[in-house]
Write an enzyme that holds these catalytic residues in place. Structure first.
Site, mmCIF file in Angstrom:
data_model
loop_
_atom_site.group_PDB
_atom_site.id
_atom_site.type_symbol
_atom_site.label_atom_id
_atom_site.label_comp_id
_atom_site.label_asym_id
_atom_site.label_seq_id
_atom_site.Cartn_x
_atom_site.Cartn_y
_atom_site.Cartn_z
ATOM 1 N N THR A 1 -61.385 59.622 -1.444
ATOM 2 C CA THR A 1 -61.847 58.543 -0.564
ATOM 3 C C THR A 1 -62.086 57.375 -1.499
ATOM 4 O O THR A 1 -62.525 57.565 -2.646
ATOM 5 C CB THR A 1 -63.145 58.893 0.201
ATOM 6 O OG1 THR A 1 -64.182 59.113 -0.752
ATOM 7 C CG2 THR A 1 -62.995 60.145 1.060
ATOM 8 N N HIS A 2 -61.758 56.181 -1.047
ATOM 9 C CA HIS A 2 -61.825 54.978 -1.911
ATOM 10 C C HIS A 2 -60.965 55.164 -3.166
ATOM 11 O O HIS A 2 -61.259 54.584 -4.201
ATOM 12 C CB HIS A 2 -63.268 54.636 -2.316
ATOM 13 C CG HIS A 2 -64.242 54.696 -1.191
ATOM 14 N ND1 HIS A 2 -64.552 53.606 -0.411
ATOM 15 C CD2 HIS A 2 -64.962 55.738 -0.677
ATOM 16 C CE1 HIS A 2 -65.434 53.949 0.515
ATOM 17 N NE2 HIS A 2 -65.692 55.256 0.378
ATOM 18 N N SER B 1 -23.500 35.910 21.741
ATOM 19 C CA SER B 1 -24.323 37.062 21.322
ATOM 20 C C SER B 1 -23.455 38.298 21.101
ATOM 21 O O SER B 1 -23.970 39.387 20.892
ATOM 22 C CB SER B 1 -25.377 37.361 22.390
ATOM 23 O OG SER B 1 -24.753 37.668 23.623
ATOM 24 N N LYS C 1 -37.243 54.933 -18.070
ATOM 25 C CA LYS C 1 -37.815 54.813 -16.732
ATOM 26 C C LYS C 1 -37.171 55.678 -15.663
ATOM 27 O O LYS C 1 -35.966 55.878 -15.649
ATOM 28 C CB LYS C 1 -37.735 53.351 -16.277
ATOM 29 C CG LYS C 1 -38.645 52.425 -17.070
ATOM 30 C CD LYS C 1 -40.073 52.513 -16.616
ATOM 31 C CE LYS C 1 -40.210 51.714 -15.357
ATOM 32 N NZ LYS C 1 -41.560 51.484 -14.953
ATOM 33 N N ASN D 1 -37.922 55.487 -11.654
ATOM 34 C CA ASN D 1 -38.752 54.744 -10.697
ATOM 35 C C ASN D 1 -38.626 55.263 -9.259
ATOM 36 O O ASN D 1 -37.548 55.659 -8.840
ATOM 37 C CB ASN D 1 -38.361 53.261 -10.717
ATOM 38 C CG ASN D 1 -38.657 52.609 -12.054
ATOM 39 O OD1 ASN D 1 -39.623 52.969 -12.728
ATOM 40 N ND2 ASN D 1 -37.817 51.672 -12.446
ATOM 41 N N SER E 1 -34.094 51.961 -15.166
ATOM 42 C CA SER E 1 -34.295 50.549 -15.488
ATOM 43 C C SER E 1 -33.129 50.064 -16.332
ATOM 44 O O SER E 1 -32.584 50.813 -17.148
ATOM 45 C CB SER E 1 -35.603 50.389 -16.261
ATOM 46 O OG SER E 1 -35.586 49.195 -17.012
ATOM 47 N N LYS F 1 -32.561 41.355 21.098
ATOM 48 C CA LYS F 1 -31.744 42.461 20.588
ATOM 49 C C LYS F 1 -31.683 42.496 19.058
ATOM 50 O O LYS F 1 -31.631 43.567 18.460
ATOM 51 C CB LYS F 1 -30.351 42.397 21.205
ATOM 52 C CG LYS F 1 -30.359 42.882 22.654
ATOM 53 C CD LYS F 1 -29.120 42.522 23.411
ATOM 54 C CE LYS F 1 -29.071 41.060 23.823
ATOM 55 N NZ LYS F 1 -30.207 40.629 24.696
ATOM 56 N N TYR G 1 -35.527 35.187 34.284
ATOM 57 C CA TYR G 1 -34.765 35.248 33.030
ATOM 58 C C TYR G 1 -34.774 33.893 32.316
ATOM 59 O O TYR G 1 -34.679 32.844 32.928
ATOM 60 C CB TYR G 1 -33.312 35.667 33.312
ATOM 61 C CG TYR G 1 -32.481 35.700 32.038
ATOM 62 C CD1 TYR G 1 -32.548 36.787 31.171
ATOM 63 C CD2 TYR G 1 -31.679 34.620 31.678
ATOM 64 C CE1 TYR G 1 -31.823 36.808 29.993
ATOM 65 C CE2 TYR G 1 -30.943 34.637 30.496
ATOM 66 C CZ TYR G 1 -31.023 35.727 29.659
ATOM 67 O OH TYR G 1 -30.317 35.742 28.490
ATOM 68 N N GLN H 1 -32.342 36.502 24.904
ATOM 69 C CA GLN H 1 -31.150 37.014 24.217
ATOM 70 C C GLN H 1 -31.490 37.451 22.796
ATOM 71 O O GLN H 1 -30.867 38.360 22.249
ATOM 72 C CB GLN H 1 -30.081 35.918 24.171
ATOM 73 C CG GLN H 1 -28.863 36.274 23.343
ATOM 74 C CD GLN H 1 -27.712 35.307 23.586
ATOM 75 O OE1 GLN H 1 -27.233 35.197 24.693
ATOM 76 N NE2 GLN H 1 -27.304 34.592 22.552
ATOM 77 N N GLU I 1 -40.700 52.762 -2.522
ATOM 78 C CA GLU I 1 -41.077 51.338 -2.516
ATOM 79 C C GLU I 1 -40.295 50.559 -1.466
ATOM 80 O O GLU I 1 -40.837 49.675 -0.794
ATOM 81 C CB GLU I 1 -40.837 50.733 -3.901
ATOM 82 C CG GLU I 1 -41.811 51.271 -4.937
ATOM 83 C CD GLU I 1 -41.451 50.856 -6.359
ATOM 84 O OE1 GLU I 1 -42.365 50.557 -7.123
ATOM 85 O OE2 GLU I 1 -40.247 50.824 -6.695
#
Ligand code: ARG
Length: 486
Positions: free
Chosen positions: A176-177, A44, A304, A306, A298, A346, A338, A343, A311
């Protein structure tokens, strides 16, 4: 240490195996050595190296206590502590690199110590197990990481307040909606996110409050036959106290789950905010213009621009949920105490915290540098009957029961839809036909800015109320920043 460890597969980075063969802390009982394949599978060190300084600090506190309790001679305790400090310096300066051929960071540090101090170095692990050692390292990691995440949250809250202060009167449609609902201000909208972030901050404080207890001295699971002073090490390391049960101390990872859960919720908030930014950056909305430094183009469509960063944050939210699910699933079937399954915690913990950290950082820069198109925002308050509730409220103020007023306003909306006009364009005579209570002053009341000012209830969108919210958020920010300094 940075928290951006995105290590996901320890096997992929299999060490050049050889060190473990002679260096495993537990080799004594075995005649055979682990095969290269076995070590590559179980190591690890690529992950827990992130806690190397936590591990060293924990060991320093431990040996000091061993000396103070006369479990090992004072001189030797001091020699070990001094050497651990040197090891820390050497790692920081690059004079010593972590050898990934070891099973874990604990083994590596003990090996270096013993190489340098001989038999004295072999005393560092007196009355200790890697089980309490790893739990300690994690709690120390959490302390500094949670604090760093909280600072990022504060910076974002502060940035949102700064933008909001300039826009307490900047109209924008509330939805709303995802249908136009009522005019609000950009400030009110941004404050909504700031309050959510403030709660995220609080959740991290809560998690930290429970995590800030020392497991050290629990040893493997039952405590120790040596007269360890657990309170000494707890105090030395700045914990609020000790975990009261030695088995609980080494067997639970609820502190990891709580932290990642708080991270997942904070990511949810960022993700939703990003969704709005993505919508708002579209030509259809046109409310926000992201800085070129926080936009991408793009490879085929030359025009473009973006909102990739928003995102990506929305996308990475799923990764954090995955880490939370991984932690829950890892723990659900484990008997006390344990188990090696633990392990794997992490990987999820570090990745989730690292993801949130970078998302908060990027989001803050993205929002700070964006330009707001106040004309487009204000235009969204017109043309969707967003003032219809205000027409009803107007009638209520003249004594009409709300349900009747709702009906009158709805009748006016219907009439306007038929004619292809807005409520503010309907002639007074037509209003009078709907209700004689309507007078000339209705037109002022239907203005989006009047609709905004009218929402003067506590926590409402009226500028006066938003100014109060901002004062309160700023106070929280200042106090929290101050508390972090102390
Ligand atoms: N690498 C282990 C972990 O992260 C450290 C504890 C090892 N304990 C043991 N009994 N093998 O959980």
């Amino acid at each position: 240490m940075h928290t951006k460890n995105t290590q996901t597969d320890t096997q992929k980075n299999a060490p050049a195996v050889n060190a473990l063969a002679s260096n495993a802390l537990w080799q004594g009982r075995f005649e055979k050595k682990l095969s290269d394949q076995a070590l590559a599978f179980e190591t690890s060190i690529h992950v827990d190296s992130l806690m190397v300084f936590d591990d060293i600090n924990g060991s320093i506190a431990h040996v000091k206590m061993l000396g103070a309790q006369n479990i090992i001679p004072h001189q030797e305790a001091k020699a070990i502590a001094d050497e651990l400090h040197k090891i820390e310096d050497d790692i920081r300066s690059g004079a010593l690199t972590i050898d990934t051929g070891f099973e874990d960071i604990h083994s590596f540090i003990e090996h270096v110590l013993t190489e340098r101090l001989g038999d004295t170095g072999k005393k560092v692990h007196t009355g200790r197990s890697r089980n309490d050692q790893i739990a300690l390292d994690e709690r120390l990691y959490l302390r500094r990481t949670i604090s760093a995440l909280q600072k990022r949250i504060l910076t974002l809250i502060n940035a949102l307040c700064t933008i909001a202060e300039d826009h307490t009167e900047s109209l924008i449609s509330g939805y709303t909606h995802l249908q136009r609902a009522q005019p609000v201000s950009l400030a009110q909208h941004l404050c909504a996110w700031a309050w959510m972030l403030k709660r995220d901050y609080g959740r991290f404080s809560d998690a930290l409050g429970r995590a800030n207890l020392s497991p050290l001295g629990s040893a493997a699971l039952a405590g120790s036959g040596l007269p360890l002073d657990r309170s000494y090490t707890a105090q030395e390391l700045g914990f609020d106290g000790i975990v009261p049960n030695s088995m609980d101390a080494v067997a639970d990872r609820d502190y990891c789950i709580e932290t990642v859960s708080a991270a997942a919720l904070c990511m949810t908030h960022l993700s939703r905010f990003c969704e709005e930014i993505i919508l708002w950056a579209s030509s259809e909305f046109g409310f926000i213009d992201l800085d070129e430094q926080w936009s991408t183009g793009s490879s085929i469509m030359p025009q473009k621009k973006n909102p990739d960063f928003a995102e990506l944050i929305r996308g990475r939210t799923g990764l954090v949920y995955g880490d939370l699910t991984a932690l829950f699933t890892m723990m659900k079937g484990l008997p006390l105490a344990y188990n090696r399954d633990m392990q794997e915690d992490k990987i999820s913990l570090f990745r989730a915290c690292g993801t949130l950290d970078s998302c908060l950082e990027v989001f803050t820069e993205m929002i700070k540098t964006a330009k707001w198109n106040t004309e487009r925002m204000a235009a969204s308050c017109r043309g969707g009957f967003a003032n219809a509730t205000d027409l009803a409220d107007y009638l209520v103020k003249k004594g009409m029961p709300f349900r009747t007023a709702h009906g009158c306003a709805a009748a006016a909306v219907r009439l306007c839809i038929e004619r292809g006009i807005q409520l503010e364009d309907l002639p007074l005579e037509e209003y009078k036909a709907i209700s004689p209570l309507i007078e000339k002053d209705v037109f002022e009341r239907l203005e989006p800015s009047a609709c905004l000012k009218a929402k003067n209830t506590a926590g409402g969108a009226a500028p006066e109320q938003v100014v109060r919210q901002l004062e309160s958020l700023r106070r929280f920010y200042t106090q929290a920043v101050q508390a972090k300094k102390e």
